[in-house]
Design a protein around this motif. Structure first.
Motif, PDB file in Angstrom:
ATOM      1  N   UNK A  28       0.838  -1.212   0.000  1.00  0.00           N
ATOM      2  CA  UNK A  28       0.000   0.000   0.000  1.00  0.00           C
ATOM      3  C   UNK A  28       0.866   1.253   0.000  1.00  0.00           C
ATOM      4  N   UNK A  29       1.947   1.232   0.773  1.00  0.00           N
ATOM      5  CA  UNK A  29       2.858   2.373   0.775  1.00  0.00           C
ATOM      6  C   UNK A  29       3.437   2.612  -0.617  1.00  0.00           C
ATOM      7  N   UNK A  30       3.794   1.525  -1.290  1.00  0.00           N
ATOM      8  CA  UNK A  30       4.396   1.654  -2.610  1.00  0.00           C
ATOM      9  C   UNK A  30       3.381   2.094  -3.667  1.00  0.00           C
ATOM     10  N   UNK A  31       2.103   2.063  -3.349  1.00  0.00           N
ATOM     11  CA  UNK A  31       1.070   2.576  -4.252  1.00  0.00           C
ATOM     12  C   UNK A  31       0.990   4.101  -4.199  1.00  0.00           C
ATOM     13  N   UNK A  32       1.657   4.701  -3.216  1.00  0.00           N
ATOM     14  CA  UNK A  32       1.660   6.155  -3.079  1.00  0.00           C
ATOM     15  C   UNK A  32       2.674   6.753  -4.043  1.00  0.00           C
ATOM     16  N   UNK A  33       2.183   7.443  -5.050  1.00  0.00           N
ATOM     17  CA  UNK A  33       3.071   8.020  -6.061  1.00  0.00           C
ATOM     18  C   UNK A  33       4.007   9.062  -5.456  1.00  0.00           C
ATOM     19  N   UNK A  49      16.303  -1.798  -4.591  1.00  0.00           N
ATOM     20  CA  UNK A  49      16.466  -3.015  -3.799  1.00  0.00           C
ATOM     21  C   UNK A  49      15.169  -3.366  -3.083  1.00  0.00           C
ATOM     22  N   UNK A  50      14.518  -2.375  -2.535  1.00  0.00           N
ATOM     23  CA  UNK A  50      13.272  -2.585  -1.804  1.00  0.00           C
ATOM     24  C   UNK A  50      12.189  -3.131  -2.731  1.00  0.00           C
ATOM     25  N   UNK A  51      12.057  -2.528  -3.906  1.00  0.00           N
ATOM     26  CA  UNK A  51      11.047  -2.991  -4.867  1.00  0.00           C
ATOM     27  C   UNK A  51      11.354  -4.409  -5.320  1.00  0.00           C
ATOM     28  N   UNK A  52      12.622  -4.722  -5.525  1.00  0.00           N
ATOM     29  CA  UNK A  52      13.000  -6.077  -5.902  1.00  0.00           C
ATOM     30  C   UNK A  52      12.627  -7.089  -4.830  1.00  0.00           C
ATOM     31  N   UNK A  53      12.830  -6.714  -3.574  1.00  0.00           N
ATOM     32  CA  UNK A  53      12.471  -7.586  -2.470  1.00  0.00           C
ATOM     33  C   UNK A  53      10.977  -7.810  -2.363  1.00  0.00           C
TER      34      UNK A  53
END
Length: 57
Positions: A28-33, A49-53
């Protein structure tokens, strides 16, 4: 409760529930543009790195 939570509870116990909850929260956090734009500007390597994980988890 969702089926994902029930399956986690049955197979992995409380740790599994916590992991499922954390993963959903992070997604949900990563959905925040705005957040992603800020992280990409200030911390591009860590964001990658975070997105890859998140994708492999």
């Amino acid at each position: 409760m969702s089926q994902e939570f029930r399956n986690s509870a049955e197979h992995m116990g409380s740790w599994g529930l916590e992991l499922v909850a954390v993963r959903r929260y992070l997604n949900r956090l990563m959905d925040s543009h705005k957040l992603v734009r800020y992280l990409a500007h200030h911390f591009p390597k860590q964001l990658a790195q975070f997105q890859g994980g998140l994708e492999t988890a």
